[in-house]
Design an enzyme around this catalytic site. Sequence first.
Site, PDB file in Angstrom:
ATOM      1  N   CYS A  82      -9.113   2.288   8.597  1.00  0.00           N
ATOM      2  CA  CYS A  82      -9.242   3.241   9.687  1.00  0.00           C
ATOM      3  C   CYS A  82      -8.007   4.107   9.702  1.00  0.00           C
ATOM      4  O   CYS A  82      -6.939   3.682   9.337  1.00  0.00           O
ATOM      5  CB  CYS A  82      -9.372   2.438  10.983  1.00  0.00           C
ATOM      6  SG  CYS A  82      -8.754   3.204  12.463  1.00  0.00           S
ATOM      7  N   GLU A 140     -13.022   5.104   4.845  1.00  0.00           N
ATOM      8  CA  GLU A 140     -13.023   4.453   6.148  1.00  0.00           C
ATOM      9  C   GLU A 140     -14.154   4.909   7.052  1.00  0.00           C
ATOM     10  O   GLU A 140     -14.423   4.272   8.067  1.00  0.00           O
ATOM     11  CB  GLU A 140     -11.660   4.693   6.805  1.00  0.00           C
ATOM     12  CG  GLU A 140     -10.553   4.047   5.976  1.00  0.00           C
ATOM     13  CD  GLU A 140      -9.166   4.511   6.340  1.00  0.00           C
ATOM     14  OE1 GLU A 140      -9.042   5.585   6.928  1.00  0.00           O
ATOM     15  OE2 GLU A 140      -8.216   3.792   6.025  1.00  0.00           O
ATOM     16  N   GLN A 148       0.827  -1.204   0.000  1.00  0.00           N
ATOM     17  CA  GLN A 148       0.000   0.000   0.000  1.00  0.00           C
ATOM     18  C   GLN A 148       0.864   1.258   0.000  1.00  0.00           C
ATOM     19  O   GLN A 148       0.343   2.365  -0.105  1.00  0.00           O
ATOM     20  CB  GLN A 148      -0.915   0.023   1.242  1.00  0.00           C
ATOM     21  CG  GLN A 148      -1.972  -1.069   1.236  1.00  0.00           C
ATOM     22  CD  GLN A 148      -2.876  -1.044   2.453  1.00  0.00           C
ATOM     23  OE1 GLN A 148      -3.085  -2.069   3.083  1.00  0.00           O
ATOM     24  NE2 GLN A 148      -3.424   0.114   2.801  1.00  0.00           N
TER      25      GLN A 148
END
Lengths: 789, 161
Positions: free
Chosen positions: A373, A742, A225
């Site tokens: 998150c 998120e 990522q």
Amino acid sequence: MSDQIKDLNPAKECRAMGKSIKRREDARFVQGRGTYVDDIELPKMLHMAIVHSPYAHALIKGIDTAEALKVPGVKAIITAKDLAGFNLDWIPTLAGDKQMVLATDRVMYQYQEVAAVFAETRAQAVDAAQLVEVDYEPLEVVADPFKAREDKVILRTDREKKTNHIFNWNVGDREATDKALAEAEVRVKQKAYYPRVHASPLEPCAIVADMNTATGRLTLYLTSQAPHAHRTVVSLVTGIPESNIRIVSPDIGGGFGNKVPVYPGYVCAAAGTIVLGVPVKWVATRTESMTTDSFARDFHMEAEIGATKEGKVTALKVTTVADHGAFDAAADPSKYPAGLFSICTGSYDFPTAFTEVDAYYTNKTPGGVAYRCSFRVTEASYMIERAMDTAARELNMDPAEFRFKNFIQKEQFPYNSPLGWTYDSGDYETTFKVALEKVGYEELRKEQAEKRAKGEIMGIGISTFTEIVGAGPSKDFDILGIKMFDGAEIRIHPTGSVIVRAGTKSQGQGHETTWAQIVAEELGLDVDKILVEEGDTDTAPYGLGTYASRSTPTAGGALALGARRIREKAKRIAAHLLEVSADDIEWEDYKFQIKGVPSKSVTTQDCAFAAYTNPAPGDEPGLETTYYYDPPNLTFPHGAYICVVDIDKSTGEVKVRRFVAIDDCGTIINPMIVEGQVHGGLAEGFAMAFMQEIVYDEEGNHLNTNYTDYLIPTAYEVPKFETGNTVTPSPHHPIGAKGVGESPTVGSPAAYVNAVIDALSPYGVSEIDMPISREKVFSKLRAAGVEAF
Amino acid sequence: MEITLNVNGQEHKVDVEPRTLLVYALRENCGLKGAHVGCDSSSCGVCTVVLDGKIPVKSCTMFAVQAEGHEITTIEGLGGGANLHPLQKAFHEQHGLQCGYCTPAMIMSSYALLQHNPDPSEDDIRRGLSGNLCRCTGYMNIVKAVQQAAADMRQPAEAAD
């Protein structure tokens, strides 16, 4: 509204922004022609398998690889001793700790990596791994952070400090908060455990590591990522210059924070290719993924709210015991060991607050990733939304009314929270009103009263959360010292088509579409002519990647401002083409025109052609830029979620009848993609509320190592969602966007749980921890003396 | 051992071990990467292919040798380029995918479902796809995509408009 946002000219129909443009990345995926790491095959490539520990805590007395080496096709087996030769037996973690790559003299958690086997085929590698004999001497296991806190068994013998305590992190005014609580007319305590969970993208972590011994270049195809950050880490731990490392993050089959850390498997594969001189592939099995990937959450929280009898909050205190596992490998910005947990005052105007987190080592898998998150925001949001409901019940007030009484008001923004954040913008009342109206709140409460009179069980749960995303401003945010800005490169080709590259990396977010929309809007170009490329460190500008809802707040800003810089140059070219001074040119209706003369105009495409064929005198030819955007503040998306449940009193089954989610993520680039992300996040919130939890026994045995035991909801379990938006643009972001991926995972768990507690509250139930299984509800009902029939 | 697999109407002579799972034979021997691997307990369904035109099979639950003599259809055989299958088109149009990892299998399961039930209710679709996990979409748009494709497939002439 700032000038930057006005620049978008929201009064008129946009060209590309705000449109549900169908995704440009879909074509390859619906044809099975995406390229994920496991799809990459290189000549002479070896496969790697890992030997894992069956013990949660044990000394290693010896490792015998003789039988394993006899398996046909096996080329090598490495242990920590071999890695020590390269100084790779331990690697630094993002949290300033270090972790073993392969177990040195001991194992610290079950399934810890002990040895790596390299063989010609996947099957040979697995066969041989099973023949590696490891002699263990079991040690006492500490699998509980409260037991760890007693320091009877010290787990990290390698550390100078002989304690299991990792850190105490606190924010706010402890004394003032304690005083305010002591003086409060009403004090309400609420405990909540946010269970340890696994993010579980369906594609497990994987790597193809390829050292070209002729050129000295190391290429890593990686489920990453954050490819640039990973390249820097690889360079720091191996000593190989960054210029000789290329990380390619191809199509990624879901990330959710799971693919942010550097895992031991990656390091072993890289070591393998460096030593053996041929490519090495490692694809984690699901069991490996479940047991060795960084976990998320595992926060034991307790909140106390002080309030007046009239229901005005006066103080908040939240204390947390965090289980970090065997190494502190939490993935947080350097200055924030408990992430952004201090957003725990939420959407409410607490005059004073204090929070502290104490973290401990245990014999469990290390981690602490932000699973869909922004760094512990999910935990914080869950805690405050649960506590607000409890306080409302204690005050005998409707939870909606209680929230209205305590919202930060629209006029208070920018709002300085007692825990140190400056909320950029928000309109909590409006968003909540939209949600209440959509769900038909008053009618539902009437229905609930009627049902209760008949002994039927129905609940309504509310969560009016505030997020904190888009890390972040370089004055506060860095990872390993690297500031958390992000970059974008825009190159306009002579014929007006474009390639856009960014330091972010989509894992399903749809950047190939939304990044093109931003640039198309700013430059008056067609989305179809803009190619977006991410994930290759050789070509993409530096950036810290995609997680924590940071892509749009950071790279989205870089794209918009980069495009505006290009527009400035194009304006000079337009002046040259129209034979006027640049001061006489205006950008109107996506064209450069002579002020007030729409008939005399040229497009960005015209300017692009001229940039290569007829450049403005004195100007550099070409039309491209690289822009690094350092956001001045974080963004604070918010939302109002309402969940309605019916509970079967015979079986304890909870049926989610309705779920209304109104999000405010500021300016929306693509409503279809926003809605899709909200659906996905609400489903993951459902998963945490009702199904997902990693369970260990007292001996540190991991009890649910695959999807037969770790429950992921299917289309049959996941409820239907009713979504909507309000739009409060961020005043500081170039396009007013805040990030959304998120919000639903952060905001929804409390809505589900509050609905269940609301349903059960007539029976004296005020506590239930996630995941809410049928058994838990059944037991609560029976304990309360509710007859099954 | 050498076996012949009939995949998407083409014969592939492949040399596999008796224990080789069909999904690995498809991916590594036939070069068809559309079927993915996501778990080791036949739970996630991302390896789903269709056997004999209508049976959805998790290709990690079947040995390659067991597939000999059957017609195997994978996502690569469903449609491509300008000739996308109505399901492929519908997943795109209804935003029924995000990361794409579960997508080929989700489409193949949907294909099998529609062979058995050309006009499924939402409940039929949700039950029919309950062997396939998706972590990104929350399933709502997948359901819509299958509904759209079902309608298109029942009225191919209209769908062409």
